[in-house]
Design an enzyme around this catalytic site. Sequence first.
Site, PDB file in Angstrom:
ATOM      1  N   ASP A  80     -43.546  40.637  29.718  1.00  0.00           N
ATOM      2  CA  ASP A  80     -42.279  41.377  30.089  1.00  0.00           C
ATOM      3  C   ASP A  80     -41.129  40.806  29.202  1.00  0.00           C
ATOM      4  OD1 ASP A  80     -40.023  42.773  31.693  1.00  0.00           O
ATOM      5  OD2 ASP A  80     -41.768  43.272  32.727  1.00  0.00           O
ATOM      6  N   HIS A 103     -39.414  46.677  27.799  1.00  0.00           N
ATOM      7  CA  HIS A 103     -39.981  45.047  28.562  1.00  0.00           C
ATOM      8  C   HIS A 103     -40.746  44.488  27.386  1.00  0.00           C
ATOM      9  CE1 HIS A 103     -38.377  46.041  32.467  1.00  0.00           C
ATOM     10  NE2 HIS A 103     -38.995  47.227  32.498  1.00  0.00           N
ATOM     11  N   GLU A 138     -39.083  52.205  32.068  1.00  0.00           N
ATOM     12  CA  GLU A 138     -37.973  51.829  31.771  1.00  0.00           C
ATOM     13  C   GLU A 138     -37.739  51.533  30.347  1.00  0.00           C
ATOM     14  OE1 GLU A 138     -36.774  49.939  35.895  1.00  0.00           O
ATOM     15  OE2 GLU A 138     -37.697  48.553  34.723  1.00  0.00           O
TER      16      GLU A 138
HETATM   17  C1  ACM Z   1     -41.122  49.258  37.351  1.00  0.00           C
HETATM   18  O1  ACM Z   1     -40.791  48.696  38.663  1.00  0.00           O
HETATM   19  N1  ACM Z   1     -40.224  49.327  36.399  1.00  0.00           N
HETATM   20  C2  ACM Z   1     -42.709  50.021  37.461  1.00  0.00           C
END
Ligand code: ACM
Length: 765
Positions: free
Chosen positions: A201, A274, A338
């Site tokens: 991440d 991410h 995201e």
């Molecule tokens: C997430 O909670 N961004 C999958």
Amino acid sequence: MRLFSFFSLLLFFLSYSLFCQSNDNLNIIPKPVATQINEGNFTLNTQCEVWFPADEDKWSIAAEYLGNWVKQTTGHQPRLQPFKQKFTSTRINVLYIVYDPSVTMPEGYVLEVRPKAVVITASTPLGAFYGVQTLRQLFPVKAGPDGWQAPCCRIEDYPRFSYRGMHLDVARHFFPVSFVKKYIDLLAFHKINTFHWHLTDDQGWRIQINKYPKLQQNAAYRKETLIGHYSDSPQRFDGKRYGGFYTQQEIKEVVEYAQKRFVTIVPEIEMPGHALAALSAYPELGCTGGPYEAATLWGVFDDVFCAGNDQTFQFMENVLKEVCGLFPGQYIHVGGDECPKTRWKTCPKCQKRMQTEGLKDEHELQSYFIQRAGKILEKYNKRLIGWDEILEGGLAPNATVMSWRGTEGGIAAARSNHDAIMTPGSHCYFDYYQGDPNTEPLAISGYTTLEKVYSVEPVPEELSPEESKHIIGAQANLWAEYIPTPEKAEYMAYPRVCALSEVVWSPKADRNWPDFSKRIQAHFPRLDALGVNYSKSFYSVVCSFAEGKVKMETAAPDVEIRYTLDGKTPTLKSSKYTQPVALEKSATVQALCFKDGRALGAPAKVSYSLHKASGKPYTLTKQPKQYTGGETYALTNGVSGGLKTWNNWVGLVNNDLDPVIDFGKTTNFNRVTTHFVNSKIAWIHPPRSVSIFASDDGKRFKLLSIKVINVDELSGNTIETVKFDVPGARGRYLKMIVETTGVIPEGFPGAGNGAWLFLDEIEVE
Ligand code: ACM
Ligand code: ZN
């Protein structure tokens, strides 16, 4: 007297036979499909042996696991005896694992505890392993006067879903191998068969990749970490370098450990978003070329992998090749969630890629990215899983969707013939609070109690039976922004994993909260014995306020609530709660649960500020569904919302809030105050205006005052107050119209969607 005895005898027999048929007293979690209790007990002793089918090696895994458990429990190492002959009669003191193809469910088993032997029958070693897990729960956590005894019984069992998942984020905080193993052990104990390992991440890359040494040298570390909550103002950092990663040797060790517990690991390598940690080590893979730093804050970042750069795909190819080699399971998770398109919109390489590939927008570019990842995985005979954003711009062939932003993603996937795993944030995010944020350790936000987890239904009503087959299961996620230690990870995960296990394993028709709430209390000593730091929020008292009275409730049955109004912690001597308690003036209510003379959980503590509208009922044109404020009249309950959780706020999306409070009689007042949330990052926007009106008949309203809010000036995460001084105002009814922003404007997170409007407490003086 005689009549009484006859009836009590009859009652005794009636309840005895009920007792025998019900499986409640076995207290197994997840609840088995069918249970029958028989007479007598089986006793584990030092003559015990474990027999298992000789023909295939995986049976020995279940046998060894059983043997180890007997050793840990009794101190006696049973002899492990493979056998080839057909299973007929039973020798005494043998724990048999028996192959029988007539047990048709692949993960199913039949467990028979007889007075002299135990027989676990299954058609697969996996089924046998689950029989062993159930057997463990039949024994007490401590030996009784007659030793280690289990009641004689026959249990038939198999799971409802094939995918039963639990996730752990090791990027935001790193967890040692020893803890990961314990985590997997506990999953197996609850018949969860998939461990989703979130390995990369923005804040850290946690898996050694031989081809890219800077991932472990640089990307595994961040400069420092946020202290406290993201919304704290000002934000503070600890100034300490933080990080860690798993070597490939350690990964192999964990994979092998999981295989011995029939847990499949789904590793997650996040892309295209991410990705800051990876970019900090290999900045050439970003659109701007950097420099980048692994994130020290939580959230979503604009710098993502460049989708126009061929090097990015070369990197993915090499990374995924090593990952596929390490993890034997069929699935690899590639994230996909995201991913802001900000950089792609201005990156010449990304724009060129869109042109040459004929992609109409950046969503299609994201889809292109994920499809390329899918092609790489195909080469290694793996299947792709992604978060539900992978639906945007077109789904990769054969992709499985993990539906986290509600259930819509799962529904869309199933309707387009793709498998889906349900993990809706509202019920399956175990980083959310599980009790009152005022008494719980710091969490991200939310409010997901044990009962709420237990209530989640993985198969959406909208789907036809045929489409429903694509819902292969459910999962809960443990994001670790606010989980710095293994102890806290256990606290957040348990006992919620126990509720999840029943959702994914037990028959839907058997889901019964009162029954579970009894069994979970018998399960707690098992968790104690396993050294699990589970939360006791299940016992927490929840207070609500209406018509001048405080109602106190707890999810736990068979307990008593004791309370104080004087600021002191309740003890066994404090008033016992029997009915809603009238509050004459502002006060702090503290309430605590007691059972068998012992306090359970932390005391609830609610400060009520009473005013002229406290406890008064009101109407709303549109009733909130998701953000109800937690009780019927949350806007007049004497308690204002805070920033730790949105649970206390009354919220609607793209809709005005227009409460009409009924004082019950004509009332004089001079001042009206209310509060709203301003958190544009969370899609919660300030109202454009707030106005108040008075009326005597509830029909004709007179405008008292209006305030226009300068919405553009508000930034950050704040609670804002609106105050109206209206000396001499009077009326039986007070109406407030709080005008929504409407649609989120360009330039803000969630632009184009409806804005949330959050209001709490209308104070009238
Ligand atoms: C997430 O909670 N961004 C999958
Ligand atoms: Zn780019």
